[in-house]
Motif scaffolding. Sequence first.
Motif, PDB file in Angstrom:
ATOM      1  N   GLU A 168       0.948  -1.420   0.135  1.00 47.97           N
ATOM      2  CA  GLU A 168       0.131   0.140   0.424  1.00 47.97           C
ATOM      3  C   GLU A 168       0.861   1.341   0.137  1.00 47.97           C
ATOM      4  OE1 GLU A 168      -4.562  -1.427   2.443  1.00 47.97           O
ATOM      5  OE2 GLU A 168      -3.013  -0.277   3.100  1.00 47.97           O
ATOM      6  N   GLN A 169       1.936   1.330   0.765  1.00 48.60           N
ATOM      7  CA  GLN A 169       2.732   2.533   0.715  1.00 48.60           C
ATOM      8  C   GLN A 169       3.625   2.578  -0.900  1.00 48.60           C
ATOM      9  OE1 GLN A 169       2.675   3.794   3.753  1.00 48.60           O
ATOM     10  NE2 GLN A 169       3.972   5.977   3.596  1.00 48.60           N
ATOM     11  N   ASP A 170       3.753   1.298  -1.135  1.00 46.21           N
ATOM     12  CA  ASP A 170       4.409   1.663  -2.169  1.00 46.21           C
ATOM     13  C   ASP A 170       3.671   2.560  -3.410  1.00 46.21           C
ATOM     14  OD1 ASP A 170       6.922   1.083  -4.094  1.00 46.21           O
ATOM     15  OD2 ASP A 170       5.280   0.609  -5.361  1.00 46.21           O
ATOM     16  N   GLU A 171       2.181   2.051  -3.122  1.00 47.58           N
ATOM     17  CA  GLU A 171       1.041   2.339  -4.717  1.00 47.58           C
ATOM     18  C   GLU A 171       1.300   4.105  -4.471  1.00 47.58           C
ATOM     19  OE1 GLU A 171      -0.030   1.818  -7.056  1.00 47.58           O
ATOM     20  OE2 GLU A 171       0.377  -0.119  -6.909  1.00 47.58           O
ATOM     21  N   ILE A 172       0.842   4.887  -2.805  1.00 49.01           N
ATOM     22  CA  ILE A 172       1.436   5.298  -2.009  1.00 49.01           C
ATOM     23  C   ILE A 172       1.996   7.006  -2.905  1.00 49.01           C
ATOM     24  CG2 ILE A 172       0.662   7.122  -0.209  1.00 49.01           C
ATOM     25  CD1 ILE A 172      -0.373   5.397   1.227  1.00 49.01           C
ATOM     26  N   MET A 173       3.122   6.287  -3.124  1.00 48.80           N
ATOM     27  CA  MET A 173       4.224   6.372  -3.727  1.00 48.80           C
ATOM     28  C   MET A 173       3.748   6.973  -5.176  1.00 48.80           C
ATOM     29  SD  MET A 173       7.620   4.580  -1.632  1.00 48.80           S
ATOM     30  CE  MET A 173       8.842   5.023  -3.986  1.00 48.80           C
ATOM     31  N   ARG A 174       3.141   5.781  -5.319  1.00 46.88           N
ATOM     32  CA  ARG A 174       3.276   5.953  -6.735  1.00 46.88           C
ATOM     33  C   ARG A 174       2.219   7.356  -8.149  1.00 46.88           C
ATOM     34  NH1 ARG A 174      -0.499   2.831 -10.682  1.00 46.88           N
ATOM     35  NH2 ARG A 174      -1.787   2.012  -9.973  1.00 46.88           N
ATOM     36  N   TYR A 175       1.417   7.257  -6.170  1.00 48.57           N
ATOM     37  CA  TYR A 175       0.171   8.247  -6.691  1.00 48.57           C
ATOM     38  C   TYR A 175       1.200   9.531  -6.693  1.00 48.57           C
ATOM     39  CZ  TYR A 175      -3.314  11.466  -5.117  1.00 48.57           C
ATOM     40  OH  TYR A 175      -4.311  13.236  -4.963  1.00 48.57           O
ATOM     41  N   TRP A 176       1.884   9.995  -5.697  1.00 52.30           N
ATOM     42  CA  TRP A 176       2.527  11.091  -5.742  1.00 52.30           C
ATOM     43  C   TRP A 176       3.241  11.430  -7.176  1.00 52.30           C
ATOM     44  CZ3 TRP A 176       0.401  14.557  -3.370  1.00 52.30           C
ATOM     45  CH2 TRP A 176      -0.421  14.012  -2.295  1.00 52.30           C
ATOM     46  N   LEU A 177       3.960   9.746  -7.164  1.00 53.10           N
ATOM     47  CA  LEU A 177       5.493   9.852  -8.849  1.00 53.10           C
ATOM     48  C   LEU A 177       3.996  10.904  -9.873  1.00 53.10           C
ATOM     49  CD1 LEU A 177       7.278   6.887  -8.770  1.00 53.10           C
ATOM     50  CD2 LEU A 177       8.261   9.764  -9.321  1.00 53.10           C
ATOM     51  N   LEU A 178       3.221  10.467 -10.038  1.00 50.98           N
ATOM     52  CA  LEU A 178       1.907  10.869 -11.121  1.00 50.98           C
ATOM     53  C   LEU A 178       1.704  12.036 -10.902  1.00 50.98           C
ATOM     54  CD1 LEU A 178      -0.427   7.721 -11.635  1.00 50.98           C
ATOM     55  CD2 LEU A 178       1.311   8.597 -12.762  1.00 50.98           C
ATOM     56  N   ALA A 179       1.618  12.778  -9.343  1.00 48.82           N
ATOM     57  CA  ALA A 179       1.261  13.886  -9.520  1.00 48.82           C
ATOM     58  C   ALA A 179       2.389  14.952  -9.280  1.00 48.82           C
ATOM     59  CB  ALA A 179       0.690  13.978  -8.211  1.00 48.82           C
ATOM     60  N   GLY A 180       3.353  14.566  -9.576  1.00 50.58           N
ATOM     61  CA  GLY A 180       4.510  15.264  -9.528  1.00 50.58           C
ATOM     62  C   GLY A 180       5.477  15.894  -8.550  1.00 50.58           C
ATOM     63  N   ASP A 181       5.326  15.417  -7.098  1.00 48.14           N
ATOM     64  CA  ASP A 181       5.504  15.623  -5.814  1.00 48.14           C
ATOM     65  C   ASP A 181       6.445  14.541  -5.585  1.00 48.14           C
ATOM     66  OD1 ASP A 181       5.883  16.474  -3.869  1.00 48.14           O
ATOM     67  OD2 ASP A 181       3.783  17.837  -3.400  1.00 48.14           O
ATOM     68  N   ASP A 182       7.653  15.358  -5.577  1.00 44.91           N
ATOM     69  CA  ASP A 182       9.037  15.068  -5.401  1.00 44.91           C
ATOM     70  C   ASP A 182       9.615  13.856  -4.113  1.00 44.91           C
ATOM     71  OD1 ASP A 182       9.559  13.023  -7.846  1.00 44.91           O
ATOM     72  OD2 ASP A 182      11.311  15.672  -8.538  1.00 44.91           O
ATOM     73  N   GLU A 183       8.814  15.312  -3.166  1.00 44.91           N
ATOM     74  CA  GLU A 183       9.196  15.737  -1.934  1.00 44.91           C
ATOM     75  C   GLU A 183       7.804  14.281  -1.051  1.00 44.91           C
ATOM     76  OE1 GLU A 183      11.294  16.998   0.381  1.00 44.91           O
ATOM     77  OE2 GLU A 183      12.562  18.570  -1.007  1.00 44.91           O
ATOM     78  N   LYS A 184       7.008  14.396  -1.683  1.00 43.42           N
ATOM     79  CA  LYS A 184       5.877  13.245  -1.232  1.00 43.42           C
ATOM     80  C   LYS A 184       6.529  12.300  -1.633  1.00 43.42           C
ATOM     81  CE  LYS A 184       2.320  16.871  -0.172  1.00 43.42           C
ATOM     82  NZ  LYS A 184       1.052  17.333  -0.439  1.00 43.42           N
ATOM     83  N   VAL A 185       6.601  11.625  -2.491  1.00 44.44           N
ATOM     84  CA  VAL A 185       7.750   9.970  -3.318  1.00 44.44           C
ATOM     85  C   VAL A 185       8.353   9.661  -1.449  1.00 44.44           C
ATOM     86  CG1 VAL A 185       8.543   9.024  -4.433  1.00 44.44           C
ATOM     87  CG2 VAL A 185       6.829  10.814  -5.366  1.00 44.44           C
ATOM     88  N   LEU A 186       9.048  10.691  -1.768  1.00 43.10           N
ATOM     89  CA  LEU A 186      10.664  10.454  -0.079  1.00 43.10           C
ATOM     90  C   LEU A 186      10.059  10.319   0.894  1.00 43.10           C
ATOM     91  CD1 LEU A 186      13.357  12.470  -2.729  1.00 43.10           C
ATOM     92  CD2 LEU A 186      12.976  10.515  -3.395  1.00 43.10           C
ATOM     93  N   GLU A 187       8.583  10.951   1.010  1.00 44.41           N
ATOM     94  CA  GLU A 187       8.642  11.095   2.441  1.00 44.41           C
ATOM     95  C   GLU A 187       7.939   9.441   2.857  1.00 44.41           C
ATOM     96  OE1 GLU A 187       7.665  12.332   6.483  1.00 44.41           O
ATOM     97  OE2 GLU A 187       9.020  13.174   4.863  1.00 44.41           O
ATOM     98  N   ALA A 188       7.507   9.321   1.796  1.00 39.51           N
ATOM     99  CA  ALA A 188       5.855   7.990   1.663  1.00 39.51           C
ATOM    100  C   ALA A 188       7.187   6.586   1.505  1.00 39.51           C
ATOM    101  CB  ALA A 188       4.907   7.962   0.370  1.00 39.51           C
ATOM    102  N   ALA A 189       8.294   7.122   1.126  1.00 42.25           N
ATOM    103  CA  ALA A 189       9.089   5.927   0.851  1.00 42.25           C
ATOM    104  C   ALA A 189      10.229   5.817   2.679  1.00 42.25           C
ATOM    105  CB  ALA A 189      10.326   6.093  -0.611  1.00 42.25           C
ATOM    106  N   LYS A 190       9.788   6.242   3.336  1.00 42.66           N
ATOM    107  CA  LYS A 190      10.819   6.268   4.261  1.00 42.66           C
ATOM    108  C   LYS A 190      10.455   5.579   4.885  1.00 42.66           C
ATOM    109  CE  LYS A 190      11.834  11.112   5.346  1.00 42.66           C
ATOM    110  NZ  LYS A 190      11.432  12.777   6.423  1.00 42.66           N
ATOM    111  N   PRO A 191       9.438   4.725   5.761  1.00 41.35           N
ATOM    112  CA  PRO A 191       9.284   3.367   6.025  1.00 41.35           C
ATOM    113  C   PRO A 191      10.009   2.202   5.571  1.00 41.35           C
ATOM    114  CG  PRO A 191       6.934   4.939   5.495  1.00 41.35           C
ATOM    115  CD  PRO A 191       7.872   5.462   5.116  1.00 41.35           C
ATOM    116  N   ILE A 192       9.496   2.332   4.081  1.00 44.14           N
ATOM    117  CA  ILE A 192      10.270   1.728   3.792  1.00 44.14           C
ATOM    118  C   ILE A 192      11.557   1.328   3.119  1.00 44.14           C
ATOM    119  CG2 ILE A 192      10.301   0.169   1.559  1.00 44.14           C
ATOM    120  CD1 ILE A 192       7.428   1.289   0.809  1.00 44.14           C
ATOM    121  N   LEU A 193      12.401   2.286   3.268  1.00 42.22           N
ATOM    122  CA  LEU A 193      13.796   2.351   2.867  1.00 42.22           C
ATOM    123  C   LEU A 193      14.427   2.283   4.885  1.00 42.22           C
ATOM    124  CD1 LEU A 193      13.713   6.044   0.837  1.00 42.22           C
ATOM    125  CD2 LEU A 193      14.262   3.752   0.468  1.00 42.22           C
ATOM    126  N   LYS A 194      13.607   2.975   5.597  1.00 38.18           N
ATOM    127  CA  LYS A 194      14.218   2.476   6.704  1.00 38.18           C
ATOM    128  C   LYS A 194      13.837   1.007   7.343  1.00 38.18           C
ATOM    129  CE  LYS A 194      13.665   6.857   8.774  1.00 38.18           C
ATOM    130  NZ  LYS A 194      12.850   8.004   9.166  1.00 38.18           N
TER     131      LYS A 194
END
Length: 354
Positions: A168-194
């Motif tokens: 689910e978190q990865d799909e939320i990242m995809r939403y922000w990618l499509l929306a063109g918001d790189d900062e929010k993409v990386l914010e959504a990725a944090k729990p995965i990367l950690k």
Amino acid sequence: MKTEMDFEDLMDEAYGLPNGTAKLGMLEEAARVADVNGMEEEAYEARSEIVETATFCGYPMKALIAFSWQLGKFDQQPERYDEETLMWSYKWILGELSSFPEVSRDKMMELLKDFGRRFKSFGYSERSYWYYRFRISMDLGELEEAGTSYTKFRSMDRDFMSDCEACEQDEIMRYWLLAGDDEKVLEAAKPILKGRMSCAEIPHLTLSEILMPLYRLGRIDEADKHQAKGYRMIKGHNDFVQSFAEQMDYLARTNPAKGIDVLEENIVLAMDHEDPFAKMMFYARAAQLLRCWADESPGYRLRLPASFPYEGDPGDLSEMADYFAAYAKAAADKYDQRNGNQHVSSMLSEVLTS
């Protein structure tokens, strides 16, 4: 004629194998044995496993065929089969449907509605319905509808039928990618990367998805580390063809020679891939990469598998880039026609308009 014991032996052997073509072949043989012997419940069990295995090892068409059989049997005798198993299969299928441009938008929405009706009738939370509406809306390029569905599913409590949190978190990242918001993409990725969220495909997918956001934000050293780690995790795996495309997209800008290695090592997976969307993305990024490499290394001859259907000169990289781009554009046009917008072709505009 093979017997029930043969079926059990085949299934036991399949259960002991990791997801992949060997396991899938074993399950298909088990389903055939069950069919030949009139073992309907066993055939249903085998196809349930085929749906899951095929979905997660890069054979979505095999999953779709098995699920169609499964759904038909369930509707004939619902008291005979487990609805929970069916609905998990249904979720995996909904996640793959939009990859096939021949499946109309109306058909997808019809199946989504049927999925929601069944979920409700079985007493499950509507959260999964809204989550898959969110995903399908993104696939169709309907970001406003995706945003509405995102708000809906995030407001509901998870239940045992919800997808894993990492997916689910990865799909939320995809939403922000499509929306063109790189900062929010990386914010959504944090729990995965950690390392707080993971599953069989996460962080494998995530590490490639964050490369271009990091690049656009100037965080190249960080991106390079994720690229190297991510590629080690997915190399040679059939279900990560789109991730190879994302890797090539990044490497075309930062290290084209390394990108060419990714292309040559994985083109055989892409050319035979059952998911036409993933294949389109791979070909589009291959075109982009080859144009960069043609400038840096004129005369380089791309190493192609003998079965690759290209009759031109592998040493003419510009011509080969045109070949890949033409394939991707033709595929994108089919998606745009199905979706009723320019969503897919606009995603590939860097390649397709050059």
